[in-house]
Enzyme design. Structure first.
Site, PDB file in Angstrom:
ATOM      1  N   ASP A  40      88.704  -5.298  -7.536  1.00  0.00           N
ATOM      2  CA  ASP A  40      88.780  -4.261  -7.781  1.00  0.00           C
ATOM      3  C   ASP A  40      87.801  -2.607  -7.474  1.00  0.00           C
ATOM      4  O   ASP A  40      86.845  -3.137  -6.385  1.00  0.00           O
ATOM      5  CB  ASP A  40      89.460  -3.628  -8.605  1.00  0.00           C
ATOM      6  CG  ASP A  40      90.749  -2.628  -9.047  1.00  0.00           C
ATOM      7  OD1 ASP A  40      90.382  -0.882  -8.666  1.00  0.00           O
ATOM      8  OD2 ASP A  40      92.109  -3.004  -8.530  1.00  0.00           O
ATOM      9  N   HIS A  95      90.267   3.266 -11.445  1.00  0.00           N
ATOM     10  CA  HIS A  95      91.235   2.114 -10.852  1.00  0.00           C
ATOM     11  C   HIS A  95      91.052   1.381 -11.321  1.00  0.00           C
ATOM     12  O   HIS A  95      92.086   0.697 -12.118  1.00  0.00           O
ATOM     13  CB  HIS A  95      92.032   2.413  -9.468  1.00  0.00           C
ATOM     14  CG  HIS A  95      92.889   1.334  -8.755  1.00  0.00           C
ATOM     15  ND1 HIS A  95      93.186   0.502  -9.280  1.00  0.00           N
ATOM     16  CD2 HIS A  95      93.859   1.878  -8.830  1.00  0.00           C
ATOM     17  CE1 HIS A  95      94.281  -0.742  -8.427  1.00  0.00           C
ATOM     18  NE2 HIS A  95      94.715   0.414  -8.250  1.00  0.00           N
ATOM     19  N   CYS A 107      89.427  11.454 -24.233  1.00  0.00           N
ATOM     20  CA  CYS A 107      89.659  10.834 -22.948  1.00  0.00           C
ATOM     21  C   CYS A 107      89.190   9.496 -22.636  1.00  0.00           C
ATOM     22  O   CYS A 107      88.993   9.391 -20.925  1.00  0.00           O
ATOM     23  CB  CYS A 107      89.356  11.854 -21.701  1.00  0.00           C
ATOM     24  SG  CYS A 107      89.542  13.976 -22.296  1.00  0.00           S
ATOM     25  N   SER A 156      99.458  -1.476  -8.453  1.00  0.00           N
ATOM     26  CA  SER A 156      98.036  -1.676  -8.792  1.00  0.00           C
ATOM     27  C   SER A 156      98.749  -2.370 -10.579  1.00  0.00           C
ATOM     28  O   SER A 156      97.742  -2.656 -10.679  1.00  0.00           O
ATOM     29  CB  SER A 156      97.371  -0.831  -8.367  1.00  0.00           C
ATOM     30  OG  SER A 156      96.712  -0.731  -7.931  1.00  0.00           O
ATOM     31  N   ASP A 206     112.500  -0.682  15.509  1.00  0.00           N
ATOM     32  CA  ASP A 206     114.056  -1.165  15.610  1.00  0.00           C
ATOM     33  C   ASP A 206     114.521  -2.181  15.632  1.00  0.00           C
ATOM     34  O   ASP A 206     116.076  -2.626  15.198  1.00  0.00           O
ATOM     35  CB  ASP A 206     114.138  -0.605  17.464  1.00  0.00           C
ATOM     36  CG  ASP A 206     114.083   0.478  18.183  1.00  0.00           C
ATOM     37  OD1 ASP A 206     114.346   0.496  18.721  1.00  0.00           O
ATOM     38  OD2 ASP A 206     114.000   1.351  17.279  1.00  0.00           O
TER      39      ASP A 206
END
Lengths: 593, 153
Positions: A74, A112, A332, A342, A492
């Site tokens: 990651d 992340h 935090c 993810s 299409d």
């Protein structure tokens, strides 16, 4: 925290097993994906009780991934995070230069990866933060996304000694192309290498027990980032939604077509497809990913430490009930806004790690099969998506671009949104305790080719079709097709495959984001474009397979939007094909047993 | 250089539509403007090799590609970096270690059928590619161009 005791909990207590009501991870009660009681995940609304990974019995048994090593490939991982460190083992790697961190600290430049890691293996019952699905699994991290060379890929994906003992590789990343891509490992050594390595590691890692590669499907249902710009449907800013169809079909990305990548789409706290999740016939399962955490619940998981970095910062006070240094998380160190496929991928990785730890004798292949076999249908009444269009005769006709839940000839229910459904950890764990072998050895057919030269009439349900006769008697697990066709406006087209038993699978939905022809007129269609379907799982391969291409759009002008930023938005037209398309040829191979 | 002319449309979207979308649509950087470049063919495709002060004018006069060079392609100048490594598919029973040694390359990885080989820092990758391609032990060659294409999802 409201404490509730049901009969199961009381029974577990009677057996001396821990009850979830006595959980000691302060934020666990908001982790709806582990146990959905209708909590709000710190957002403005609640989910539906029961829409979760069904983990209670597994947790009560103390099954938590012990002895299973999981790699988070990651943006990096803060392996010293207070709710991760206890599960971190040696082997992490820092691929990025000039970070100021040592070679064995996978500096997380984004946050992340740290959030992904928490979903898999945040330490459980430690009076701290959150809990992972496999809260005692062994964790390593790689910041591969910060330095994507092949050397880094090999080191982080099991090909070298650094990651040779990993049993679950979590890949919460992907790319979404607008151009078709020729997929020929026969002449492209990079593609060949990736195929060979993933096959080898899947089968042979960890003394022959193998490994599972879990892969996020993508977040491109509404729009997707192709690297330089976002691709939006042409009517997006007018409130359009691409006629209800995905802009990014999971099959557009060839890494999602790799059989060894266990592709996962995402559900919300109500058990329905998230607003963003890519979908397609190559999806295996659909795990919780959540929405955005403000109006609707997202994932509650680890975040970069401190109130300066990551998703949860001082500046975020008020954006939801958790962020900004609130009483729930003064430092935090956690976030309630993690989402995406993810998140679905690590939730699936956690399930796989927990099942592996239930019975270490099971191969990776068997564990994958158990997760599929026990997956739970979700959003049962979803009707699919029908596309109405005006055909060449001026009639309004309807094409079923996405089916409702369909049962195939082997009795497996499948939906392009959800694959075989949501992983059910308790069910998979229970089966894993009772068996040491699920599937025979994997066999793969050679690519079989048919030359077609069949017209695809413009704007017609008739489509063009070509038949391939297969002699192999394998039981199908996945079918892969490589398609070569000419067409001047690829979005299409709908591409279908129909099995000898009559099961229809839409490999590529129409109105997709393969819009590269608008920017590069040299693209004349597909050239060995690879797609896959899991929808035929369990069926017999022998017989006639039918490939169909249906042109669903006779409009003269069709457009998409390329969005770079609010000052650079381009409406880009694609003119209708002046001539009928042509299916030139196609190959097919089957993974099965 | 854009292959087609794009019409920049000031989207008259409603404030709420734009705001709702922009809540999740990130603002991206505009494509790189290339000041000076050289056309090179890499892996059978045409790229613009970006000439910088670091590249140097002397080198810029030679058709070459070195590890660390950036190349751009496409309407939006998608930039990739040459890593200095090659993907190589070899003929059956090839001694990949010997191949690497013979050609002065470092063997990074092999599984017997394919290999990853690294050239020295000052090697012209286009010339190395030609040498590999002309070696009877090699079936196919590809120069690695890395552009960090994968994004967190």
């Amino acid at each position: 925290m409201k404490v509730q005791f049901n009969k199961l909990t009381l029974a577990m207590l009677g057996l001396g097993l821990s009850s979830m009501a006595l959980a000691s991870d302060p934020l666990y009660p908001q982790q709806w994906h582990l146990h959905n009681t209708g909590q709000d995940g710190f957002s403005a609304s609640s989910g539906t009780p029961g829409q979760d990974l069904n983990t209670q019995l597994t947790q009560a048994f103390g099954i938590a991934g012990v002895g299973v090593k999981v790699a988070v490939i990651d943006t990096g991982v803060q392996i010293d995070h207070p709710d991760l460190a206890q599960n971190v083992v040696t082997g992490s790697l820092n691929f990025m230069e000039d970070t100021g961190y040592p070679a064995d600290y996978p500096f997380d430049y984004h946050g992340h990866g740290t959030s992904v890691a928490g979903l898999i293996a945040a330490v459980g019952n430690n009076n701290e933060g959150v809990r992972g699905v496999a809260s005692s699994a062994s964790l390593v991290g790689y910041n591969y996304l910060g330095a994507q060379s092949m050397e880094a890929w090999l080191a982080s994906h099991g090909a070298t000694k650094e990651s040779a003992d990993v049993r679950v590789f979590n890949q919460s990343y992907g790319f979404s192309p607008i151009d078709p891509i020729t997929y020929l490992p026969e002449t492209d050594p990079e593609l060949a290498l990736i195929e060979q390595v993933t096959a080898d590691v899947s089968a042979n890692a960890q003394y022959g027990r193998g490994a599972v590669f879990v892969k996020s499907a993508g977040n491109g249902y509404r729009y997707f980032n192709t690297g330089n710009f976002f691709v939006l449907p042409g009517d997006f800013f007018a409130g359009g939604n691409n006629l209800g169809l995905p802009m990014h079909n999971s099959n557009q990305s060839y890494d999602n077509v790799n059989y060894f990548n266990f592709v996962t789409s995402a559900t919300d706290a109500n058990g329905q497809r998230t607003s963003y999740s890519s979908v397609g016939s190559n999806v295996w399962v659909s795990a919780p990913g959540g929405e955005y955490g403000r109006d609707f619940p997202a994932m509650v998981t680890t975040d970069l430490m401190g109130c300066e970095d990551g998703s949860n910062t001082s500046a975020g006070l008020g954006e939801n009930q958790l962020h900004g240094g609130t009483e729930y998380d003064p430092s935090c160190d956690y976030t309630s806004t993690m989402n995406g496929t993810s998140s679905a991928a690590p939730n699936t990785s956690g399930v796989i790690a927990a099942v592996m730890s239930t019975n270490h004798a099971l191969s990776a292949r068997d564990v994958r099969a158990l997760v599929v076999d026990t997956a739970r249908k979700t959003d049962n009444d979803h009707p699919g998506v029908a596309l109405d269009f005006v055909n060449a005769q001026g009639e309004t006709v309807s094409y079923q671009a996405i089916d409702a839940w369909q049962e195939n000839a082997a009795g497996y229910a499948f939906h392009a949104y959800y694959g075989f459904g949501t992983p059910d950890l308790d069910a998979a764990m229970s089966k894993a305790r009772m068996t040491n072998s699920v599937l025979p050895q994997l066999q793969t057919t050679e690519w079989q080719n048919v030359t077609a030269d069949v017209a695809i009439p413009d704007a017609s349900l008739a489509g063009g079709e070509s038949v391939m006769k297969v002699e192999s008697n394998l039981t199908v697990e996945q079918v892969q097709v490589r398609l070569t066709l000419d067409h001047a406006r690829l979005p299409d087209l709908a591409i279908e495959l129909i099995s000898p038993a009559g099961t229809r699978s839409v490999l590529l939905t129409p109105r997709n984001g393969l819009v590269g022809q608008a920017l590069n007129p040299e693209i004349t269609g597909f050239d060995s474009q690879i797609m896959a379907s899991n929808q035929f799982y369990g069926e017999n391969a022998k017989g006639d397979w039918t490939l169909r291409a249906v042109d669903t759009n006779g409009e003269e002008v069709f457009s998409f939007i390329a969005y770079i930023n609010r000052d650079n938005i381009f409406q880009i037209p694609l003119n209708n094909n002046a001539e009928d398309g042509v299916i030139k040829s196609w190959d097919m191979r089957i993974f099965g047993h | 250089m854009l292959k087609v002319t794009l019409t920049s449309l000031a989207i008259l979207a409603s404030g709420s539509a734009l705001a709702a979308a922009n809540g999740h649509l990130k603002e991206l950087a505009v494509p790189v403007q290339i000041e000076q470049s050289q056309t090179v063919e890499v892996n059978g495709q045409t790229y613009q090799r970006i000439i910088t002060q670091a590249t140097g004018q002397e080198v810029a006069d030679t058709i070459a590609l070195f590890a660390g060079d950036q190349v751009a392609q496409g309407a939006f100048n998608q930039v990739s970096k040459a890593t200095g490594t090659f993907f190589v598919a070899v003929t059956p029973n090839t001694d990949v270690k010997a191949l690497a040694k013979d050609l002065g390359l470092t063997l990074v990885f092999t599984n017997g059928e394919t290999a990853v080989l690294r050239a020295s820092e000052d090697a012209n990758l286009l010339q190395v590619s030609d040498v590999l391609r002309n070696d009877s032990r090699v079936d196919s060659v590809k120069i690695e161009l890395s552009r960090n294409k994968n994004k967190p999802e």
